[in-house]
Design a protein around this motif. Structure first.
Motif, mmCIF file in Angstrom:
data_model
loop_
_atom_site.group_PDB
_atom_site.id
_atom_site.type_symbol
_atom_site.label_atom_id
_atom_site.label_comp_id
_atom_site.label_asym_id
_atom_site.label_seq_id
_atom_site.Cartn_x
_atom_site.Cartn_y
_atom_site.Cartn_z
ATOM 1 N N TRP A 273 2.278 -12.699 -7.170
ATOM 2 C CA TRP A 273 1.014 -12.024 -6.387
ATOM 3 C C TRP A 273 1.480 -10.950 -5.379
ATOM 4 N N ASN A 274 2.530 -11.105 -4.820
ATOM 5 C CA ASN A 274 3.111 -10.057 -3.861
ATOM 6 C C ASN A 274 3.383 -8.922 -4.776
ATOM 7 N N MET B 250 1.924 -8.155 -7.411
ATOM 8 C CA MET B 250 0.534 -7.641 -7.627
ATOM 9 C C MET B 250 -0.076 -6.564 -6.614
ATOM 10 N N GLN B 251 0.074 -7.369 -5.236
ATOM 11 C CA GLN B 251 -0.411 -6.574 -4.142
ATOM 12 C C GLN B 251 0.310 -5.283 -3.895
ATOM 13 N N ALA B 252 1.668 -5.163 -4.377
ATOM 14 C CA ALA B 252 2.472 -4.092 -4.054
ATOM 15 C C ALA B 252 2.074 -2.963 -5.148
ATOM 16 N N THR B 253 1.629 -3.361 -6.139
ATOM 17 C CA THR B 253 0.897 -2.342 -7.184
ATOM 18 C C THR B 253 -0.174 -1.971 -6.933
ATOM 19 N N ALA B 254 -1.164 -2.905 -6.194
ATOM 20 C CA ALA B 254 -2.445 -2.603 -5.704
ATOM 21 C C ALA B 254 -2.134 -1.421 -4.729
ATOM 22 N N HIS B 255 -1.449 -1.805 -3.738
ATOM 23 C CA HIS B 255 -1.013 -0.990 -2.626
ATOM 24 C C HIS B 255 -0.943 0.621 -3.201
ATOM 25 N N PHE B 256 0.247 0.539 -4.178
ATOM 26 C CA PHE B 256 0.700 1.890 -4.680
ATOM 27 C C PHE B 256 -0.455 2.471 -5.515
ATOM 28 N N LEU B 257 -1.123 1.742 -6.434
ATOM 29 C CA LEU B 257 -2.371 2.413 -7.198
ATOM 30 C C LEU B 257 -3.322 2.867 -6.278
ATOM 31 N N ILE B 258 -3.866 2.253 -5.455
ATOM 32 C CA ILE B 258 -4.963 2.699 -4.574
ATOM 33 C C ILE B 258 -4.483 3.836 -3.880
ATOM 34 N N TRP B 259 -3.510 3.782 -3.317
ATOM 35 C CA TRP B 259 -3.231 4.884 -2.033
ATOM 36 C C TRP B 259 -2.772 6.221 -2.883
ATOM 37 N N THR B 260 -2.079 6.061 -4.086
ATOM 38 C CA THR B 260 -1.640 7.326 -5.093
ATOM 39 C C THR B 260 -3.074 7.732 -5.510
ATOM 40 N N ILE B 261 -3.883 7.229 -5.991
ATOM 41 C CA ILE B 261 -5.003 7.762 -6.445
ATOM 42 C C ILE B 261 -5.968 8.540 -5.489
ATOM 43 N N VAL B 262 -6.221 7.550 -4.199
ATOM 44 C CA VAL B 262 -6.918 8.225 -3.182
ATOM 45 C C VAL B 262 -6.361 9.490 -2.818
ATOM 46 N N GLY C 41 12.916 -1.034 -6.126
ATOM 47 C CA GLY C 41 12.176 -2.190 -6.133
ATOM 48 C C GLY C 41 12.138 -3.016 -4.815
ATOM 49 N N GLY C 42 13.036 -2.415 -3.917
ATOM 50 C CA GLY C 42 13.338 -2.914 -2.572
ATOM 51 C C GLY C 42 12.845 -2.018 -1.376
ATOM 52 N N PRO C 43 13.230 -2.172 -0.142
ATOM 53 C CA PRO C 43 14.045 -3.321 0.244
ATOM 54 C C PRO C 43 13.218 -4.838 -0.026
ATOM 55 N N GLY C 44 13.889 -5.706 -0.188
ATOM 56 C CA GLY C 44 13.466 -7.047 -0.680
ATOM 57 C C GLY C 44 12.568 -6.784 -2.020
ATOM 58 N N ASN C 45 11.256 -7.116 -2.025
ATOM 59 C CA ASN C 45 10.354 -6.968 -3.028
ATOM 60 C C ASN C 45 9.168 -5.900 -2.760
ATOM 61 N N THR C 46 9.435 -5.460 -1.622
ATOM 62 C CA THR C 46 8.356 -4.780 -1.084
ATOM 63 C C THR C 46 7.720 -3.671 -2.038
ATOM 64 N N THR C 47 8.833 -2.977 -2.828
ATOM 65 C CA THR C 47 8.178 -2.144 -3.647
ATOM 66 C C THR C 47 8.410 -2.404 -5.317
ATOM 67 N N THR C 48 8.688 -3.590 -5.524
ATOM 68 C CA THR C 48 8.686 -4.133 -6.948
ATOM 69 C C THR C 48 7.261 -4.312 -7.360
ATOM 70 N N LEU C 49 6.921 -3.301 -8.322
ATOM 71 C CA LEU C 49 5.628 -3.171 -8.927
ATOM 72 C C LEU C 49 5.865 -4.136 -10.229
#
Lengths: 440, 315
Positions: B87-88, B90-102, B261-269
Motif C-alpha cells: 500500500w505504501n 501504491m501511495q508512492a505510485t499515486a503521488h508520482f502519477l498525480i503530480w506528474t500529470i498535473v 526506488g530509495g531512499p528506503g521505499n519512498t520512490t519504489t513504484l
C-alpha cells in the motif's frame, strides 16, 4: 640469473606438459563481474590460450546487475558460461540446484588440494555444505572489506594537533569502530585546501547487495550472529540481539553524521569516485580497489593508507568478498573448462595473478616471505582475510539478501522505525524464507 | 460501365490462385488472412495473461523448478492486499502519477498556448522544447543524478543561489521527503514536451472562424479562452492525460536509474516492486497475483476514463 631463467623455463615446460592435451581447441566463455580484476584475468588468460590452444571469451557484467544476470543464466540452465566466477554466496545454490560441477574427483586426480589455499576462502568460496569436504569451486579471488584513508591528511601537523586536543589521542589508524566514527566526524565538513571534505564513504546501496556488505562490518563486531551456533536456523536473539541492535545504530549514526551528503545509494564505484576525487578522508571498500588506489595520480603513491575493519565490543570481523571459479554444469565444454581450472591452480600462475592485481588465495603466494611487503596494502589484506565472516550462502541466498537490503536501508537511510524493529522484521522475513525452504 | 477496384483486382488475379481459392467463402478467406494475427495475439498476449492468472493461485517459484507446485487459492491476493508495504508502494505510485500529470498538463498546455502564437523563432523554440523527450529514460535518469548531486549538481546550486545557504545542505535523492519530488521533476522535464505537442495539435485544430465570431460578439480574451479554447482542446488534454497516466503507471527505467526506488521505499513504484518480487525474490505465484491486481486496476481505470473521453468528444 641464469639458474633463475632455467628454473622458469623448466617450470613453464612442466606446466605445459601437465596440461592434458585435447583433440580440438574449444571456445571457452568465462563469466565474471566487470571490474578491474577482470581485466587482469584477461591478461593472465593469454598464457592459458597459448599453452592449451583453447580460445577464451569473457562475459563481464557490472556488479549492480551481476547477480541478477548470472543467477538468471544459471537458473535457466543457460550455456553462455563454461566457467563461472560466481559470488561466494552463490555456492549453496550452485551446489544444491546442480548449477556447478562437483570438483572433488577432479582435484584428487590432478593433485589439487584445498589445504593449499587460505582456509577462509575454501570455506567461503568452495565448500557446500560449509565445513564439509565437498568442493564446487576453486578459490579464485580473495577479497574482503577494508578501509582506505588519506594518509597525507592524517599526517598534517595542524590536524593532528586539533584532533589530539579534541579527542585526547593521536590521529591515526583507528583501533575501534568508535574511534573510526570519531575520525570520520572530525573530517566531516572540514575545509582542506579550499575544498569541503567529508568523513567516510560507506556502503548504502539499496538495489543489489551494497548496504548489506557494509552494515555487516558493524553488526559482526557488535555481536550480530546469523543463527544460534548450537541450533541451525534459530535466529531470534542472535540476528536481533542487543549487540546487533547497537551495531545497526552505530552504522546509522556513522551515515547520519560522517558521510557525504547525497551518499544514500553508494556502493563500490561511488565510494571509489568519492575517495579519488578527494571528497572523503576514508572509504569502506573491498580490497580489490587497492591496486587502483595506489596507481591513482591524486591519491596514490604513498598518499593513502589501508587498515582492516576495526574491532567493536564483540570482536573484530570483516565482511568476506571474493569468489571461487566453478565449471558450469550446463556447459558442453567441461573438459576444457577443467583444464582452465587446473592451469589456474598452479603456483606460478597464482603468483602472476597477484602481480597483475588479482588477489590470490593460494597459501604459497600469500605466505611467501616477500608477500607482506610486496605492496603497501598486502599486510592489510592478510590481516583482513584472517577475520572474515560471510553472509548466508544458502540456496535461498537471494531471498535472504533482499529483505536485509530493504530492512537495513529503510532504517539507516530512510530513518524508518528503530534498529530493533528493523532487525525483528528481518528475523520474521528470514524465518519465512527458511520455512518456505523446508528448513524450519 | 466502369469496373470497380475489386473487379479489377479479381481480373488481374492469376488463374492458378483463383482456381486454388475457388470454392472458399469470403468468410473463410477473411479468416485465412486474419488467422496469423489472431494466433500471434493469442500466443503473445492472451496465453501469457491466462497463464499468469493461473500461476497467481499457486506458490510456484521459477527458480525452484523441482519443487512441487501447490494450489493456494486466494492466499496470494490476500497477502498482497493486506501488506502495508504494498500500500505504501501504491501511495508512492499515486503521488508520482498525480503530480506528474498535473504538472505536465499545466506546463505542457501553457507552452502549447505560447508556441501556438505566431512569433519569430517559433520553430526553433518548438525543437528546443521537444528535445528532452527524444532522450532515453535511462539516460535522463542518469544525468539527473548528477544534476541533483549535492556538491557539484546544478540543481542544488540554482536552488541555493536563490535561497542562500550551502548546496550540500540538502540532497534531492537522498532525502525521504525530497526524493518523491525529485522523480516528479525529472519526469516532468522529460515528458512535458509530449503533452505540449498533443495540446498544440488540439489548439491548432480549433478553426479561426470561431474566434472571429467571438470577436464580433465582443467576447473578451479570457472568455474566449474558457468557452472556446479549453472546451475544444479538452479531448486532446484528456488524451494526453490518458497516455501519460498509462505510461507513468508502468514507469521503471527513469526512476530505477535516478533513485533505485530509495531512499528506503519512498520512490519504489509498483512496477519496481513487482520486478523485485518476480525477478529478484523469484516469488512467481505471488508476483503473478500482484500483476493481475495491477492489470485489473489499470484496465478498470482506463476503461472508465476512455468512456468519459468519448462522452467529451461527442459533445
Amino acid at each position: 640469473m641464469k639458474s633463475k631463467f632455467l628454473m622458469t623455463a623448466a617450470a613453464g615446460a612442466f606446466v605445459t606438459a601437465g596440461l592434458p592435451s585435447t583433440a580440438a581447441a574449444e571456445d571457452l566463455t568465462l563469466c565474471w563481474a566487470a571490474w578491474d580484476p577482470a581485466n587482469a584475468l584477461i591478461e593472465l588468460s593469454k598464457d592459458f590460450e597459448s599453452q592449451s590452444g583453447h580460445n577464451m571469451s569473457f562475459e563481464f557484467v557490472p556488479w549492480t546487475s551481476f547477480a541478477d544476470r548470472m543467477l538468471n543464466e544459471l537458473n535457466s540452465g543457460g550455456q553462455l558460461c563454461d566457467l563461472m566466477i560466481g559470488d561466494s554466496q552463490w555456492i549453496g545454490g550452485g551446489a544444491e540446484n546442480g548449477h556447478y560441477v562437483k570438483l572433488n574427483d577432479f582435484f584428487d586426480a590432478n593433485g589439487i588440494t584445498m589445504d593449499d589455499f587460505i582456509p577462509a576462502t575454501v570455506t567461503g568460496y568452495a565448500e557446500w555444505p560449509k565445513n564439509t569436504p565437498n568442493y564446487y569451486a576453486l578459490p579464485a579471488f580473495g577479497d574482503v572489506v577494508g578501509w582506505t584513508y588519506r594518509k597525507d591528511w592524517f599526517e598534517r601537523p595542524e590536524l593532528q594537533a586539533e584532533f589530539k586536543e579534541k579527542y585526547g589521542r593521536d590521529l591515526g589508524v583507528p583501533a575501534s569502530l568508535a574511534d573510526l566514527k570519531d575520525i570520520a566526524e572530525f573530517f566531516q565538513g572540514r575545509d582542506i585546501d579550499g575544498t569541503t571534505v567529508y568523513g567516510a564513504a560507506i556502503y548504502t546501496e539499496r538495489g543489489s547487495e551494497g548496504i548489506t556488505m557494509g552494515v555487516t562490518n558493524a553488526l559482526y563486531n557488535y555481536g550480530f550472529q546469523y543463527e544460534n551456533p548450537d541450533k541451525p536456523y534459530d535466529l531470534d536473539g542472535f540476528v536481533n540481539s542487543d549487540g546487533a541492535v547497537a551495531g545497526l545504530e552505530f552504522y546509522k549514526a556513522l551515515y547520519d553524521n560522517a558521510t557525504p551528503p547525497g551518499s544514500s545509494n553508494w556502493y563500490m564505484g561511488e565510494n571509489i569516485d568519492a575517495y579519488r576525487s578527494g571528497q572523503v578522508a576514508m572509504q569502506m571498500n573491498f580490497a580489490f580497489i587497492w591496486p587502483g588506489v595506489e596507481a591513482d595520480e591524486n591519491v596514490g603513491s604513498g598518499r593513502s593508507g589501508y587498515f582492516p575493519n576495526p574491532a567493536g565490543p564483540a570482536g573484530q570481523f570483516a565482511q568476506l568478498g571474493g569468489q571461487g571459479i566453478s565449471v558450469v554444469a550446463y556447459s558442453e565444454k567441461q573438459d576444457a573448462a577443467l583444464e582452465y581450472i587446473q592451469w589456474f591452480a598452479q603456483p606460478e600462475i597464482q603468483a602472476k595473478w597477484w602481480e597483475l592485481g588479482g588477489y590470490s588465495a593460494l597459501k604459497a603466494v600469500v605466505e611467501d616471505p616477500g608477500f607482506a611487503s610486496s605492496q603497501p596494502y598486502a599486510q592489510t589484506f592478510l590481516d583482513s582475510m584472517a577475520i572474515v565472516k560471510d553472509f548466508w550462502a544458502e540456496p535461498a541466498y537471494a531471498d535472504l539478501l533482499l529483505p536485509m537490503q530493504e530492512r537495513i536501508h529503510n532504517y539507516v537511510i530512510a530513518g524508518e522505525g528503530t534498529a530493533k524493529e528493523a532487525l525483528d522484521g528481518l528475523v520474521r522475513d528470514w524465518v519465512e524464507v527458511f520455512e518456505d525452504e523446508g528448513k524450519l | 460501365m466502369t469496373d470497380s477496384p475489386i473487379d479489377r483486382v479479381a481480373q488481374r488475379t492469376p488463374p492458378g490462385v483463383a482456381h486454388k481459392i475457388k470454392g472458399l467463402s469470403d468468410r473463410t478467406i477473411a479468416w485465412i488472412f486474419v488467422a496469423p494475427t489472431i494466433f500471434l495475439l493469442l500466443a503473445v498476449n492472451i496465453f501469457p495473461l491466462i497463464w499468469t492468472i493461473r500461476l497467481s493461485f499457486t506458490n510456484y517459484r521459477v527458480n525452484r523448478p523441482n519443487r512441487d507446485v501447490e494450489w493456494v487459492g486466494l492466499r496470494n491476493y490476500e497477502r498482497i492486499l493486506n501488506d502495508p508495504d504494498i500500500w505504501n508502494t501504491m501511495q508512492a505510485t499515486a503521488h508520482f502519477l498525480i503530480w506528474t500529470i498535473v504538472l505536465q498538463v499545466l506546463i505542457g498546455f501553457t507552452l502549447a498556448y505560447l508556441i501556438n502564437k505566431k512569433f519569430k523563432g517559433n520553430d526553433l523554440w518548438t525543437t528546443i522544447i521537444v528535445f528532452p523527450m527524444m532522450l532515453s529514460p535511462a539516460v535522463v535518469g542518469n544525468f539527473w543524478t548528477f544534476l541533483y548531486q549535492p556538491q557539484i549538481g546544478l540543481f542544488n546550486y540554482i536552488v541555493t543561489f536563490f535561497t542562500g545557504g550551502d548546496p550540500a545542505d540538502f540532497s534531492m535523492i537522498g532525502d525521504v521527503h525530497l526524493a518523491p519530488w525529485a522523480i516528479v521533476i525529472a519526469d516532468t522535464w522529460m515528458w512535458t514536451p509530449f503533452v505540449m505537442l498533443i495540446c498544440l495539435a488540439g489548439l491548432r485544430s480549433i478553426p479561426d472562424s470561431i474566434y472571429e465570431a467571438a470577436e464580433c460578439d465582443r467576447a473578451s480574451k479570457w472568455r474566449q479562452f474558457w468557452t472556446i479554447t479549453i472546451p475544444m482542446a479538452l479531448p486532446f488534454l484528456m488524451l494526453a492525460v490518458l497516455f501519460r497516466g498509462i505510461e507513468n503507471f508502468k514507469m521503471f527505467d527513469l526512476v530505477v536509474q535516478l533513485t533505485g526506488g530509495g531512499p528506503g521505499n519512498t520512490t519504489t513504484l509498483t512496477s519496481i516492486d513487482l520486478k523485485r518480487e518476480a525477478f529478484e525474490k523469484w516469488r512467481t505465484g505471488y508476483s503473478s497475483a500482484y500483476a493481475v491486481i495491477l492489470f485489473v486496476t489499470v484496465f478498470g481505470l482506463a476503461s472508465i476514463y476512455v468512456k468519459a473521453l468519448n462522452k467529451v468528444k461527442e459533445r
